[in-house]
Design a protein around this motif. Structure first.
Motif, PDB file in Angstrom:
ATOM      1  N   LYS A 188       6.880  -5.203 -11.076  1.00 30.82           N
ATOM      2  CA  LYS A 188       5.798  -4.468 -10.407  1.00 30.82           C
ATOM      3  C   LYS A 188       5.128  -3.478 -11.358  1.00 30.82           C
ATOM      4  O   LYS A 188       3.905  -3.286 -11.306  1.00 30.82           O
ATOM      5  CB  LYS A 188       6.322  -3.766  -9.157  1.00 30.82           C
ATOM      6  N   ALA A 245      -0.071  -2.328  -7.087  1.00 30.23           N
ATOM      7  CA  ALA A 245       0.621  -1.072  -7.352  1.00 30.23           C
ATOM      8  C   ALA A 245       2.087  -1.333  -7.653  1.00 30.23           C
ATOM      9  O   ALA A 245       2.634  -2.386  -7.317  1.00 30.23           O
ATOM     10  CB  ALA A 245       0.492  -0.137  -6.150  1.00 30.23           C
ATOM     11  N   THR A 304       0.849  -1.186   0.000  1.00 30.73           N
ATOM     12  CA  THR A 304       0.000   0.000   0.000  1.00 30.73           C
ATOM     13  C   THR A 304       0.888   1.240   0.000  1.00 30.73           C
ATOM     14  O   THR A 304       2.109   1.137   0.205  1.00 30.73           O
ATOM     15  CB  THR A 304      -0.889   0.011   1.249  1.00 30.73           C
ATOM     16  N   PRO A 305       0.316   2.439  -0.207  1.00 27.68           N
ATOM     17  CA  PRO A 305       1.156   3.647  -0.192  1.00 27.68           C
ATOM     18  C   PRO A 305       1.941   3.841   1.100  1.00 27.68           C
ATOM     19  O   PRO A 305       3.026   4.433   1.077  1.00 27.68           O
ATOM     20  CB  PRO A 305       0.136   4.774  -0.415  1.00 27.68           C
ATOM     21  N   THR A 310       4.501   0.199  -6.298  1.00 30.68           N
ATOM     22  CA  THR A 310       5.257   0.675  -5.137  1.00 30.68           C
ATOM     23  C   THR A 310       6.316  -0.313  -4.693  1.00 30.68           C
ATOM     24  O   THR A 310       6.038  -1.506  -4.527  1.00 30.68           O
ATOM     25  CB  THR A 310       4.296   0.924  -3.961  1.00 30.68           C
ATOM     26  N   GLU A 332       3.212   1.409   2.742  1.00 31.70           N
ATOM     27  CA  GLU A 332       4.136   0.275   2.784  1.00 31.70           C
ATOM     28  C   GLU A 332       3.714  -0.830   3.744  1.00 31.70           C
ATOM     29  O   GLU A 332       4.539  -1.515   4.351  1.00 31.70           O
ATOM     30  CB  GLU A 332       5.570   0.734   3.076  1.00 31.70           C
ATOM     31  N   GLN A 383      11.429  -3.669 -10.181  1.00 34.46           N
ATOM     32  CA  GLN A 383      10.755  -2.503 -10.748  1.00 34.46           C
ATOM     33  C   GLN A 383       9.955  -2.880 -11.993  1.00 34.46           C
ATOM     34  O   GLN A 383       8.803  -2.466 -12.160  1.00 34.46           O
ATOM     35  CB  GLN A 383      11.779  -1.428 -11.101  1.00 34.46           C
ATOM     36  N   SER A 387      12.552   3.379  -5.433  1.00 32.68           N
ATOM     37  CA  SER A 387      11.479   3.983  -6.220  1.00 32.68           C
ATOM     38  C   SER A 387      11.063   3.055  -7.350  1.00 32.68           C
ATOM     39  O   SER A 387      11.867   2.257  -7.856  1.00 32.68           O
ATOM     40  CB  SER A 387      11.947   5.314  -6.808  1.00 32.68           C
ATOM     41  N   PRO A 388       9.806   3.184  -7.806  1.00 34.15           N
ATOM     42  CA  PRO A 388       9.374   2.439  -8.996  1.00 34.15           C
ATOM     43  C   PRO A 388       9.980   3.046 -10.252  1.00 34.15           C
ATOM     44  O   PRO A 388      10.675   4.067 -10.198  1.00 34.15           O
ATOM     45  CB  PRO A 388       7.856   2.607  -8.967  1.00 34.15           C
ATOM     46  N   CYS A 419       9.434  -1.031  -1.665  1.00 36.43           N
ATOM     47  CA  CYS A 419       9.736  -0.708  -0.280  1.00 36.43           C
ATOM     48  C   CYS A 419      10.791   0.404  -0.231  1.00 36.43           C
ATOM     49  O   CYS A 419      11.777   0.368  -0.963  1.00 36.43           O
ATOM     50  CB  CYS A 419      10.252  -1.959   0.428  1.00 36.43           C
ATOM     51  N   SER A 420      10.565   1.390   0.631  1.00 36.64           N
ATOM     52  CA  SER A 420      11.533   2.480   0.798  1.00 36.64           C
ATOM     53  C   SER A 420      12.896   1.929   1.206  1.00 36.64           C
ATOM     54  O   SER A 420      12.978   0.917   1.911  1.00 36.64           O
ATOM     55  CB  SER A 420      11.045   3.448   1.885  1.00 36.64           C
TER      56      SER A 420
END
Length: 320
Positions: free
Chosen positions: A268, A278, A22-23, A280, A25, A265, A286-287, A282-283
């Motif tokens: 996803k 999505a 999710t946004p 997204t 994470e 990347q 970036s995608p 994990c921090s």
């Protein structure tokens, strides 16, 4: 019900599942359900969670646990579930094996701990301790590009005396090493030898490999299942045609600027285009950038050219 690991060596296509986020994470369980249902409908022979493609080492322990529990619940015994437990801490790897056991997984997968260099004796000791303390069987994972350690053939040979070590996933891309592993594993008829690099699936099956842990099977499971079946049956024409689509799909993995992340990347991004999850990561990662999405779409169109490889996503899938 799918094959159980007690039935004999695992063979076939085992997607290393992405971890839908999710946004903020957390695990996107609805997206995970779409993903798991899609790959099982595509005929895969197992699921591998918390591997490289699943961003296992980057995820918080709470998200790792949620991913394991939800994957096992959704799979519901239809195919075996293997759980990556690799960690810089052996104690954490053992703890994750207990989480996997409680969730109903079938095996754990262990690569050499990274950060501090590890020699082969200490690596063998780590595997033996994990094998002794994990209630689940252990599959080795050779991923030298990221762990910076090769599981040397002699170390694998020594570990064949561990009854609960059940095989090796080799992501080295080194066919000479793969051949050596095939010879070592003749000592254990119950071991599986799986390949990571999907562009080598046909060659590794020809050598005697048992299948592939192919990231692209997140997107096109049927493509990889059909390729595996063509390789096993000796259908060279079908294998060649399907390999060409696998090669085209591999263009996804050359779009990002970081080679260690470009596979994740690309996969996803493709799944986002197909309405599964999505893009997204994990921090702090970036995608793909917006300028690369047109290339993702072109690759998907080319691979989808075969009618029986069109999407199997539920029409009720939520937009992402």
């Amino acid at each position: 019900m799918g094959q159980r690991l007690t039935d004999g060596p695992l063979r076939g296509i085992v997607p290393p599942l992405v971890t839908p986020l999710t946004p903020d994470e957390q695990l996107d369980r609805d997206a995970l359900e779409r993903l798991v249902e899609n790959v099982i409908a595509g005929g895969v022979h197992g699921l591998f969670v918390l591997g490289t493609t699943g961003e296992g080492p980057s995820l918080s322990y709470s998200v790792r646990g949620a991913m394991v529990e939800a994957s096992c619940e959704i799979a519901a015994g239809r195919v075996p579930v293997l759980v990556g437990v690799t960690d810089t801490s052996l104690a954490e790897a053992i703890d994750m094996s207990l989480v996997a056991t409680e969730a109903g997984a079938d095996a754990v997968v262990f690569a050499p701990p990274c950060y501090f260099p590890i020699d082969q004796d200490d690596l063998a000791s780590a595997v033996r301790r994990l094998a002794a303390e994990s209630p689940l069987p252990v599959m080795l994972y050779n991923m030298p590009a990221l762990t910076k350690t090769i599981i040397e053939p002699e170390t694998v040979r020594q570990l064949t005396d561990e009854p609960t070590v059940i095989g090796l996933k080799d992501s080295s891309g080194d066919l000479a090493y793969f051949r050596q592993m095939r010879e070592v594993m003749r000592q254990r008829s119950d071991w599986s030898l799986m390949a990571g690099p999907e562009h080598l699936l046909a060659e590794t099956v020809a050598i005697g490999g048992d299948g592939g842990v192919c990231g692209g099977a997140n997107v096109f499971p049927r493509l990889f299942v059909r390729l595996f079946e063509a390789c096993v049956s000796g259908d060279a024409a079908a294998s060649q045609a399907l390999c060409s689509r696998v090669d085209r799909l591999g263009d996804l993995y050359r779009l990002g600027s970081n080679p260690a992340l470009s596979v994740i990347q690309g996969i996803k991004a493709a799944l986002a285009e197909r309405g599964v999850c999505a893009a997204t990561l994990c921090s702090p990662f970036s995608p793909l950038c917006n300028g690369e999405i047109d290339m993702v779409r072109a690759i998907l169109r080319d691979v989808e050219a075969a009618e029986d490889l069109t999407k199997v996503v539920s029409p009720t899938a939520a937009p992402v």
